[in-house]
Design a protein around this motif. Structure first.
Motif, short mmCIF file in Angstrom:
data_model
loop_
_atom_site.label_atom_id
_atom_site.label_comp_id
_atom_site.label_asym_id
_atom_site.label_seq_id
_atom_site.Cartn_x
_atom_site.Cartn_y
_atom_site.Cartn_z
N SER A 158 17.96 26.13 -32.62
CA SER A 158 16.74 25.34 -32.81
C SER A 158 16.94 24.43 -34.00
N THR A 159 16.37 23.24 -33.90
CA THR A 159 16.47 22.30 -35.01
C THR A 159 15.53 22.77 -36.13
N PRO A 160 15.70 22.22 -37.34
CA PRO A 160 14.83 22.62 -38.45
C PRO A 160 13.37 22.21 -38.21
N LEU A 161 13.11 21.39 -37.20
CA LEU A 161 11.75 20.92 -36.95
C LEU A 161 11.05 21.72 -35.86
N ARG B 97 16.49 6.94 -50.15
CA ARG B 97 15.60 8.10 -50.16
C ARG B 97 14.36 7.78 -49.33
N VAL B 98 13.97 8.72 -48.51
CA VAL B 98 12.75 8.62 -47.70
C VAL B 98 11.91 9.84 -48.04
N ALA B 99 10.70 9.58 -48.51
CA ALA B 99 9.83 10.68 -48.98
C ALA B 99 10.55 11.53 -50.01
N GLY B 100 11.38 10.89 -50.82
CA GLY B 100 12.09 11.59 -51.87
C GLY B 100 13.36 12.29 -51.44
N VAL B 101 13.69 12.24 -50.18
CA VAL B 101 14.85 12.96 -49.67
C VAL B 101 15.97 11.97 -49.39
N ALA B 102 17.16 12.27 -49.88
CA ALA B 102 18.31 11.42 -49.62
C ALA B 102 18.59 11.41 -48.11
N ASP C 246 17.41 21.39 -44.52
CA ASP C 246 16.30 22.11 -45.17
C ASP C 246 15.22 21.19 -45.69
N CYS C 247 15.49 19.89 -45.75
CA CYS C 247 14.47 18.95 -46.21
C CYS C 247 13.81 18.20 -45.07
N ALA C 248 14.27 18.42 -43.86
CA ALA C 248 13.77 17.65 -42.72
C ALA C 248 12.27 17.87 -42.47
N PRO C 249 11.77 19.10 -42.56
CA PRO C 249 10.33 19.26 -42.30
C PRO C 249 9.48 18.42 -43.25
N HIS C 250 9.92 18.31 -44.47
CA HIS C 250 9.17 17.51 -45.45
C HIS C 250 9.14 16.05 -45.01
N VAL C 251 10.26 15.53 -44.56
CA VAL C 251 10.33 14.13 -44.13
C VAL C 251 9.49 13.92 -42.87
N TRP C 252 9.60 14.86 -41.92
CA TRP C 252 8.82 14.77 -40.67
C TRP C 252 7.33 14.73 -40.99
N ASP C 253 6.91 15.61 -41.89
CA ASP C 253 5.49 15.65 -42.26
C ASP C 253 5.07 14.32 -42.87
N ALA C 254 5.93 13.79 -43.73
CA ALA C 254 5.59 12.54 -44.41
C ALA C 254 5.49 11.39 -43.40
N LEU C 255 6.40 11.32 -42.48
CA LEU C 255 6.37 10.27 -41.46
C LEU C 255 5.16 10.43 -40.55
N THR C 256 4.88 11.67 -40.20
CA THR C 256 3.73 11.91 -39.31
C THR C 256 2.44 11.45 -39.98
#
Lengths: 221, 972
Positions: free
Chosen positions: B582-585, B766-771, B792-802
């Motif tokens: 499963s992906t991190p998302l 950096r997108v939402a602070g994530v490289a 491990d940072c992907a959920p944070h980016v997904w949430d920010a984009l959403t």
């Protein structure tokens, strides 16, 4: 991947699986970890699992990797498929001859290594290249840990000479896992690293078997 | 039969009485009894009905070497079929019935089949199906008549997890030689596991006693030594079911399979006592001598009141002694051999040189006596010169067949030993040892010595030492008669009791041409029943040897395969390990209402459920969102590989068909990969992040294979590169749609202007602070950014984009919407629009191939193919306006009555408001505007029209949208 700035919140690869039953949480290295069982419970449980994905991980490989390892002040594991302790609780693993795996609590230390390597350097013996790693980390311990291992893996961990600090690259329930057997206190524990996309499956299976053996899977540091 | 007074070392516990029911009657036994021994002690005469003729049967071997007593057992509300009563411990509370009866054991309506034997010759079912007219009748009849037992579909699921185990020496068989082997190996320092299928060890040493007190004492001391040795783990009630490479032996326990890995193995499984073949040799009351001894010594059951012992070896006299010791009257010992041994029990008459040629039944079908005669060497006898001896028990002891199945599976070669009249090992693979009866050693002192030698040798091998050569054991006993088989004009002289095969069946089969042991087996089914030939294969070989006039060794044996005994399906299944990635998302998709679909090992969102919308409408809504606003898809399953080093560009030039040496830093290019025969195997996007650093994607299903291939190629080429597979360690998501740039701008300080980040560019920011690495690519045909970042940072980016995308109407979209969007754009999916033979020329992808490069994998094949006419060509098509049906993928294109191609992709396009698709078709049909006929279900033909690709945004303007211009009419 560039580095330098502070990374935001991190999510453990097994977070969703653990969250189904966890009732208490703690945060380590910006990662939420289940904390239903305190560290002291480890000695009382026949078998236990702990999510240690919060550690920072990094790898490097190439013909020049052994020399680069020493040049960075890291302890060079002498033989292939062995590991060495780092100061501050981390470890360096030598995966076969010219690939290395590092995990440590200290983000700054790991960042220093990744910055030093950048997109690769050329050593006299050859190139050294980075391997970005976000492995899931799982710690397995307890008097009945072997009962769990014999159900998931065909390696005879009972015959492993833990003092020689070997690392074992094997398959568990179809997942490629690197296992670092080590002594912690009076127990032999098995520190495992695997591809994070397989981690929910691996964790769920180990937790189910551990429960059958009377153990628990939400132990924290 | 009846219960005897307590016997030394009996297995039953007389303090625990257990009640159960058999065929509707209340019965009881003791703890330690088996179902069969309890029934026999209770006086039950019949235990079952035979397979074909439904003849009444009772115990034959009492050792799981036959299935005369096969039961349906209901216990605690759930029923198990085909329980082997001979060896299954009594639990108490069971409801037991015999299988294979119609109306119960006593009144079985099938018993009349015994009179129809003439109409059921060997192989009759092969002939029954020749007639088409009678086929349905036979099929119905066989389905009704055959099959043993009933499956209880409501049985609870019992978890039976398998586990590994490890030892230095595995000893299979806990009889005298096995015990000796285990002790010798343990004394040499080995960790030993001793496995025996019986509930206790000791084997024939503790039942084939012949009233020998000294043997009894010696064996008990041996067992005590085993129990007290800390290096020996004993597993009773368990059996080794097969032999696999490197001494891997699955041990079947009552609850699970233990996968044993041993450094060396000793096979001490003994031998199966063999029946003699004579008329009515299956009557209740006729049993093997060892069965009678097991009944006496283990279960304290008196086998009969008055016995005849049919002898072909000295073991028979030990049987007689054991019978006499418990008060059985020995009417006679009928010895095939002209000279009898010295150890004749006092007062017992021995009829030398004679054979039992018929067992006689009373009106209940039980044994009442035997008819004996003087046989010739070929098994014939004078029918006028016979005599009868009254008895209610006939114990047969004429020979043995070695338990060598595991040795065969291990690759051992056998030879036929004339002294013992059995196969014995001639050569054994390294680390495997055989001892005892299986090794042709039958007398007790020699068995113990043979076992000790084998155990010591195994321990030496386990410790990495060369074993001492084993002393040759010379067996002087002759435990097996060469031909204990006697004809009778009225037949019913059974060779295989499982399959009701008589002596004449073998002669008939050979007469029909099935005179090779493998053919004979399959035509007659000898050895194919539940006991897998344990009591029948050796006699079958003897019979065939006689028919062919050849020695036994020339006839040979059939191939031995696992399993040694039947293994429950649940044991084989164990704990199911279904590997899933499963992906991190994953959790984000769950929260968003994803409907899942498998994609190889991955689970991916097929679409996101919306209340009130059906599947197709939900997918359409996702497509519309991407075309008119923005969509976000998790593409983390894509393979992600990095190549570093001075030779990185050269490496990519070789493995892809395109040119990458001139790819500018900060740009991407489509990459197509073919194999050495020029078949398309993968594609992806290659980004150059620095002069010596490339990062590229592969298809979801191809990541492991491509990485392995790249590594393999570089092992051959030795280029100065480092190749790493980051597939699981990086996440990836694609933000696509007219609003994509505006959404992304809110989360990054990186410059997204078209001038500094053009179409097909690659940037790190950096997108939402994530490289993250951003690749400006357009699989779905809109302005799009593929973002790659640490897992491990992907959920944070997904949430920010959403969150950032909500005001713009952004929504997540799944695999089905993506497939539709790319189809509108005419983008190929490798493995869907191409197959195992498609080359780039056929896939209309010549543009991705640079033939003028010095070398790339598959180049030579492509050069050859380029000179040949195309077999097929990938084209786009639309359905005709008046089409009356919609084809599916893989529906065929038909031209002039012949297959001219197939549909590879097809869907209704919400953007174009019509059905579009792609097809691989004959090149002569590939002209735009050409009409095609596609055959759908029901043999209807639907008209389609070939069209240029892409269907949508033909000039690619929507992907290349510049700054300040926005398809939504707003400033970007």
């Amino acid at each position: 991947m560039t580095s330098g700035a502070i990374m935001p919140e991190r999510v453990s690869p097994v977070h969703a699986v653990v969250a189904a039953t966890a009732t208490r949480w703690t945060t380590r290295n910006r990662m939420a970890l289940a904390a239903d069982f305190a560290d002291m419970a480890r000695t009382a449980l026949p078998v236990w699992l702990m999510d240690v994905s919060h550690r920072f991980r990094f790898g490097f490989k190439g013909a020049g990797a052994p020399a680069w390892c020493s040049a960075q002040g890291l302890t060079l594991p002498g033989a292939p498929n062995t590991w060495a302790q780092m100061q501050g609780g981390g470890l360096v693993g030598r995966l076969a001859f010219t690939e290395f795996y590092v995990e440590h609590e200290d983000e700054a230390l790991v960042t220093r290594l990744t910055d030093a390597l950048g997109r690769g350097v050329q050593m006299p013996a050859g190139g050294v290249y980075p391997v970005h790693r976000r492995d899931a980390g799982i710690l397995l311990g307890g008097a009945r840990a072997q009962d769990v291992l014999v159900q998931v893996c065909n390696v005879n961990f009972g015959a492993v000479d833990v003092g020689a600090m070997p690392l074992i690259m094997t398959l568990m329930v179809g997942v490629a896992v690197t296992v670092f057997p080590m002594i912690e206190g009076d127990q032999t524990v098995y520190r495992m690293a695997c591809d994070p996309t397989f981690a929910p499956h691996l964790w769920s299976t180990l937790a189910e078997i551990a429960a059958d053996c009377g153990g628990a899977s939400l132990v924290t540091l | 039969m009846k219960r005897l007074p307590p016997q030394p070392d009996e297995w039953i516990d007389r303090s625990r009485t257990l009640d159960f029911r058999f065929e509707g009657r209340a019965v009881n036994g003791f703890a330690g009894d088996t179902l069969a021994s309890a029934l026999l002690a209770a006086g039950e005469a019949f235990l079952g009905r035979s397979f074909k003729y439904h003849r009444p049967r009772s115990v034959l071997s009492l050792a799981n070497h036959d299935v005369n007593a096969l039961m349906q057992v209901t216990h605690k509300g759930h029923s198990r079929p085909n329980v082997r009563a001979d060896v299954t411990p009594l639990a108490g509370g069971e409801v037991v019935t015999a299988v294979n009866t119609f109306g119960g054991l006593a009144a079985d309506k099938g018993r009349f089949l015994d009179r129809l034997g003439a109409f059921l010759p060997v192989g009759f079912y092969y002939k029954a199906f020749y007639s088409k007219r009678w086929f349905p009748y036979w099929e119905r009849m066989f389905r009704f008549m055959t099959g043993l037992g009933r499956v209880d579909v409501a049985a609870p699921r019992v978890r039976t997890p398998k586990r590994y185990a490890f030892c230095d020496v595995l000893v299979v068989g806990g009889g005298p030689s096995g015990l000796a082997a285990a002790l010798a190996a343990a004394d040499a320092g080995a960790k030993v596991v001793l496995v025996d299928e019986n509930q206790q060890v000791g084997g024939s040493g503790l039942f084939a006693l012949g009233a020998d007190a000294a043997q009894h004492k010696q064996m008990n001391e041996l067992v005590l030594a085993i129990r007290s040795n800390r290096r020996i783990e004993v597993m009773t009630g368990c059996f080794a079911s097969g032999y696999y490479t490197d001494h891997w032996v699955p041990i079947v326990t009552p609850t699970c399979i233990v996968k044993m890995r041993a450094a060396a193995v000793v096979l001490a499984g003994g031998a199966y006592e063999q029946p003699a073949v004579f008329r009515n040799n299956d009557l209740p009351g006729v049993m093997l001598g060892s069965a009678a001894q097991r009944l006496i010594h283990r279960y304290a059951v008196k086998p009969c009141e008055r016995a005849v012992v049919f002898a072909g070896n000295d073991d028979a006299y030990r049987v007689a002694a054991d019978l006499a010791a418990v008060g059985v009257v020995i009417a006679a010992i009928v010895d095939l051999r002209p000279a009898a041994p010295n150890s004749v029990p006092a007062g017992v008459e021995v009829r030398r040189g004679m054979a039992v040629v018929e067992a006689l039944a009373d009106r209940r079908g039980l044994l009442r006596g035997v008819r004996i005669a003087t046989p010739a060497a070929d098994g014939t006898w004078d029918h006028a010169a016979t005599e009868e001896i009254a008895c209610d028990g006939l114990m047969v002891s004429v020979g043995f067949a070695p338990a060598l199945a595991l040795a065969y599976q291990a690759g051992a070669r056998m030879r036929f030993d004339m002294q013992t009249q059995q196969f014995v090992p001639a050569t054994l693979p390294d680390g495997l040892f055989v001892c005892g009866r299986a090794n042709g050693i039958h007398t007790l002192p020699l068995k113990l010595a043979d076992g000790a030698e084998a155990g010591a040798a195994a321990a030496a091998v386990a410790h990495g030492l060369a074993p001492h050569p084993r002393a040759a054991m010379i067996e002087t006993a002759q435990p097996s008669h060469p031909y204990p088989i006697f004809e009778h004009p009225r037949g019913r002289n059974f060779v295989d009791f499982d399959e009701d095969l008589q002596l004449k069946d073998f002669f008939n089969a050979a007469q029909e041409g099935y005179d090779n042991i493998e053919l004979l087996k399959r035509f007659s089914t000898v050895g194919m029943g539940p006991s897998q030939g344990k009591h029948s294969n050796m006699n079958a070989i003897r019979i065939l040897a006689k028919i062919r006039g050849e020695p036994v060794e020339k006839v040979g044996t059939t191939t031995s395969r696992p399993m040694f005994h039947p293994v429950p399906m649940a044991h084989l299944a164990g704990r199911a390990f279904q590997v899933e990635r499963s992906t991190p998302l994953h959790a984000r998709h769950v929260a968003a209402g994803a409907v899942w679909m498998p994609a190889g090992q991955w689970q991916r969102p097929e679409y996101y459920a919306v209340a009130g919308l059906r599947r197709e409408a939900a997918i359409t809504a996702e497509v519309v969102a991407v075309r008119e606003a923005a969509g976000l898809i998790d593409v983390g399953t894509l393979g992600k590989i990095e190549v570093y080093g001075p030779d990185a560009a050269l490496f990519l030039e070789r493995v892809y068909t395109g040119r990458f040496a001139n790819l500018k830093v900060g740009m991407t290019r489509y990459g197509l990969m073919v194999d050495e025969s020029a078949v398309v195997i993968d594609d992806g996007v290659i980004a150059r992040l620095s002069e010596e650093h490339f990062y590229f994607t592969t298809t979801t299903s191809g990541s492991a294979t491509v990485y392995r291939e790249l590594t393999r190629w570089n092992t051959i080429w030795g280029l100065n590169v480092g190749i790493t597979n980051l597939t699981g360690h990086l996440a990836a998501m694609n933000l696509a749609g007219p609003a994509a740039r505006r959404i992304l701008k809110t989360l990054t300080d990186g410059n997204l202007s078209d001038a500094l980040f053009p179409y097909l560019g690659a940037r790190e920011m950096r997108v939402a602070g994530v490289a993250a690495r951003l690749l400006r690519v357009g699989f779905v045909g809109e302005l799009g950014y593929e973002l790659h970042m640490a897992a491990d940072c992907a959920p944070h980016v997904w949430d920010a984009l959403t969150s950032a995308g909500k005001p713009f109407g952004m929504r997540p979209f799944g695999v089905e919407a993506q497939r539709l969007l790319r189809l509108e754009k005419g983008h190929v999916i490798i493995g869907q629009d191409t197959d195992g033979l498609t080359n780039p020329l056929e896939a209309s992808m010549q543009w991705a191939v640079k033939m003028d490069k010095p070398f790339f994998v598959g180049q030579r094949s492509l050069q050859i193919l380029a000179k040949q006419p195309l077999r097929q060509k990938l084209v786009g098509f639309v359905l005709a306006d008046d089409a009356t049906g919609v084809p599916k993928e893989c529906h065929l294109v038909i031209e002039a009555g012949a297959i001219a191609g197939r549909v590879t992709s097809i869907a209704h396009s919400p953007t174009l408001k019509r059905v579009i698709g792609m097809a691989l078709i004959a090149p002569e049909l590939a002209t735009p505007g050409r009409s095609l006929k596609i055959r759908i279900d029901g043999a209807l033909e639907i008209e389609a029209v070939v069209t240029d690709l892409p269907f949508y945004d033909k000039d690619g303007g929507r992907q290349r949208i510049a700054d300040g211009v926005d398809m939504l009419g707003e400033a970007a």
